[in-house]
Design an enzyme around this catalytic site. Structure first.
Site, short mmCIF file in Angstrom:
data_model
loop_
_atom_site.label_atom_id
_atom_site.label_comp_id
_atom_site.label_asym_id
_atom_site.label_seq_id
_atom_site.Cartn_x
_atom_site.Cartn_y
_atom_site.Cartn_z
N HIS A 145 45.92 43.24 27.02
CA HIS A 145 45.94 44.71 27.76
C HIS A 145 47.19 43.88 28.23
O HIS A 145 47.37 42.73 28.15
CB HIS A 145 45.05 44.48 28.76
CG HIS A 145 44.02 44.81 29.01
ND1 HIS A 145 43.46 46.16 29.19
CD2 HIS A 145 42.92 44.44 28.66
CE1 HIS A 145 41.89 46.09 28.79
NE2 HIS A 145 41.92 45.35 28.92
N GLU A 151 44.41 45.73 35.52
CA GLU A 151 44.35 45.59 33.44
C GLU A 151 44.41 46.57 33.06
O GLU A 151 44.41 46.73 32.04
CB GLU A 151 42.36 45.56 33.09
CG GLU A 151 42.12 45.56 31.64
CD GLU A 151 41.22 45.58 32.07
OE1 GLU A 151 39.99 44.15 31.67
OE2 GLU A 151 39.84 46.93 31.95
N HIS A 211 40.63 42.82 22.13
CA HIS A 211 41.14 44.22 22.10
C HIS A 211 42.47 42.92 22.71
O HIS A 211 42.58 41.82 23.19
CB HIS A 211 40.96 45.09 22.51
CG HIS A 211 40.05 45.06 23.91
ND1 HIS A 211 38.96 44.58 23.78
CD2 HIS A 211 39.87 45.21 25.05
CE1 HIS A 211 38.37 44.11 25.13
NE2 HIS A 211 39.49 44.74 25.86
N ASP A 219 50.31 34.20 29.19
CA ASP A 219 50.76 35.27 28.34
C ASP A 219 51.11 35.08 27.08
O ASP A 219 51.06 33.73 26.44
CB ASP A 219 52.35 35.35 28.84
CG ASP A 219 52.88 36.33 28.51
OD1 ASP A 219 52.48 37.21 29.11
OD2 ASP A 219 54.71 36.01 28.30
N HIS A 220 51.37 36.30 26.60
CA HIS A 220 50.41 36.63 24.95
C HIS A 220 50.03 35.48 24.56
O HIS A 220 49.49 34.87 23.20
CB HIS A 220 52.35 35.76 23.97
CG HIS A 220 53.39 37.01 24.46
ND1 HIS A 220 53.58 37.43 26.02
CD2 HIS A 220 53.39 37.97 23.74
CE1 HIS A 220 54.73 38.52 25.44
NE2 HIS A 220 54.47 39.18 23.88
#
Lengths: 137, 137, 137, 137, 137, 137
Positions: F41, F126, F39, F79-80
């Site tokens: 965030h 988060e 998952h 990032d990503h």
């Protein structure tokens, strides 16, 4: 046509209930919002008006005047009050966010017109997760 | 040592006043916050705990357990309630944000210890412009 | 006519890509959003419904029921999931915010009707800088 | 039809005044916003575009391209500038939020079309309490 | 010991530069923040004070008095002003957020003492991405 | 001594699990955060540094340099991305917010020193309800 929104805030106590319901029935329909000892909220109010930009001043209305109208017609009457018991423009009305937004519309509509603009929307937050919008009809 | 913060929210009615003051004296000292018909707020509560990261799990505590403790000890008892009249841990206390933050500390301190962490700070917002922090002493 | 909005949140992993594209082509078209190892977001969902205020209850719908429907039809199926791999209502669909907003509309439209209201808008934030709105056509 | 919004930010100095007014008259009409020594704001800009989802890519437009257009046509020209003195697209215009929102519309409308979408709304915040929306007519 | 924070806001124009630097040197050191035509910000100020709860009133200080002091000593002097040119307590000082936070500390420290509390922290946001904290030494 | 905070953002996929646990055991300990399909965030990172104001420039450090360091050492690498699989500075570490905050501290500490300041705190959100703070020991 331009739309301008002014944010104002107030906090108040209220209770959701019907006088013709028993406390049990009120609790069943309205849940903890029907607590007879009241609860309360920080309400966040967004008043949106619309009209043509005044070529003399370069803006739609003087935002100080708009803020003054909202204060006189709404927040001075409801801030730090009990919505069910002591807010003149909510007398005899159900104290839900929906009814409150519609009553605020009625309080403001005429005065906005005197500024040379038209009331477009009342947006009212009861919490960060719930809000209501009313466009006057 | 790591610090973890959990945000929870509740709303409630309250009134600032002293029973040994007249309504006039209360209004003079506490202003519109002393309104006998109550007012209310959406409170925002930040509970910060501290301790060592558990090498077994890679975190300080299970946040679900922390959230459950805050709910049982604090928000289930105060959400949609009247702070002056019906919140067990505020009985006999002044319903100011300061006193409320300190009472919440007392409600949580022991239970946090059972999680293997220590309570560090209670931060409580009454509005977007005012908040209180309490570190336990 | 009144409009009510309920905010719900979920977080999920996803990836933007086409199976008929090479990894290079996907990277060229979708940039770092096509990372084969996934990335993820905290999504913020605003569901707006509309209708007449129920004169019996003073509100449009019971927000608890609305929240329950959103949970059953949307967030329970997508929260902490991989949108591309395991969300039933996104099977065979491109995992962009646009497609996700439209799929959420389809998940909710009929159930909202059973509440006595109509779905008006799905607003979905992927980040604080980007959001999508869908009005059903 | 889907609507997508991109948020961008810039800060700038400005002053509300008319050159054919005396300083006194400007102060009377525009209040402290007419301060001859300028004041300034962190502006928050929301650009909403609309169109059909591209079946090839699964999105409306590439948000990187949209962001690039807003940067070239708007924020690169106004960020850290004096709106009255040195922003090309505000030359000869009154530096109110209303006029600024309309000028930003004119800066962006054609370029958005080249992306295969249509400009829908310019929403511009001058502060957390005041914002303007313009829909192009 | 309890800590209370009051948020106030102001907006102002400013410029980062040294008079003994050329425009080129200023641009090199301070970037676009040195623009000779000024730029501006919406500043967000958090004033934190500390002390013992007053057993008479149940709070630390009357927040109205705290707000009044901040207004008189800080925001009335800086709101809608040019920080470099016309803010008395910034005369001869560099107009950075750091220097501004320290100057605001000096403006408030003595007056907070008269309330029966002590100034603890000045936190000053220049934008949503940058803020400064000063604890008085 | 002055404290300055810079906010940066990144989004990423992750999973909480131990390789020596079965999927059932992981689900029991880490709940839906252990989903084998990941998952994700939107993380919000606040880096606070401290030091003396430079009398030459009137500020602590050039925020552009601070932002560049955070980008090079942290956000460009995460990032990503998938935190468990492809972030160099998280290799062999548990992908909890606690461990991530501590790893970010290690990535930044030395570089901040080269700016003439000291790293004070890593604060990592988060979600809007959960965040972690780490002070380096």
């Amino acid at each position: 046509m331009i739309f301008i929104t002014r944010r104002e805030r107030f906090n108040a106590a209220h209770r959701l209930f019907r006088t013709d319901f028993s406390d049990e029935k009120n609790a069943e329909v309205f849940g903890k919002c029907s607590n007879p000892n009241w609860h309360g909220h920080n309400y966040e109010l967004f008043v949106t008006i619309k009209g043509e930009v005044n070529p003399e001043t370069g803006f739609l209305v003087n935002l100080k005047l708009l803020s003054k109208i909202i204060r006189e017609k709404v927040t001075d009457q409801i801030d730090h009050k009990n919505i069910n018991l002591e807010v003149p423009f909510m007398q005899g009305k159900f104290a839900s966010t929906e009814m409150l937004a519609m009553a605020i519309w009625d309080q403001l509509e005429t005065s906005i017109t005197t500024l040379g603009a038209a009331l477009h929307c009342i947006k009212l937050y009861e919490s960060e997760n719930n809000f209501v919008e009313y466009y006057g009809h």
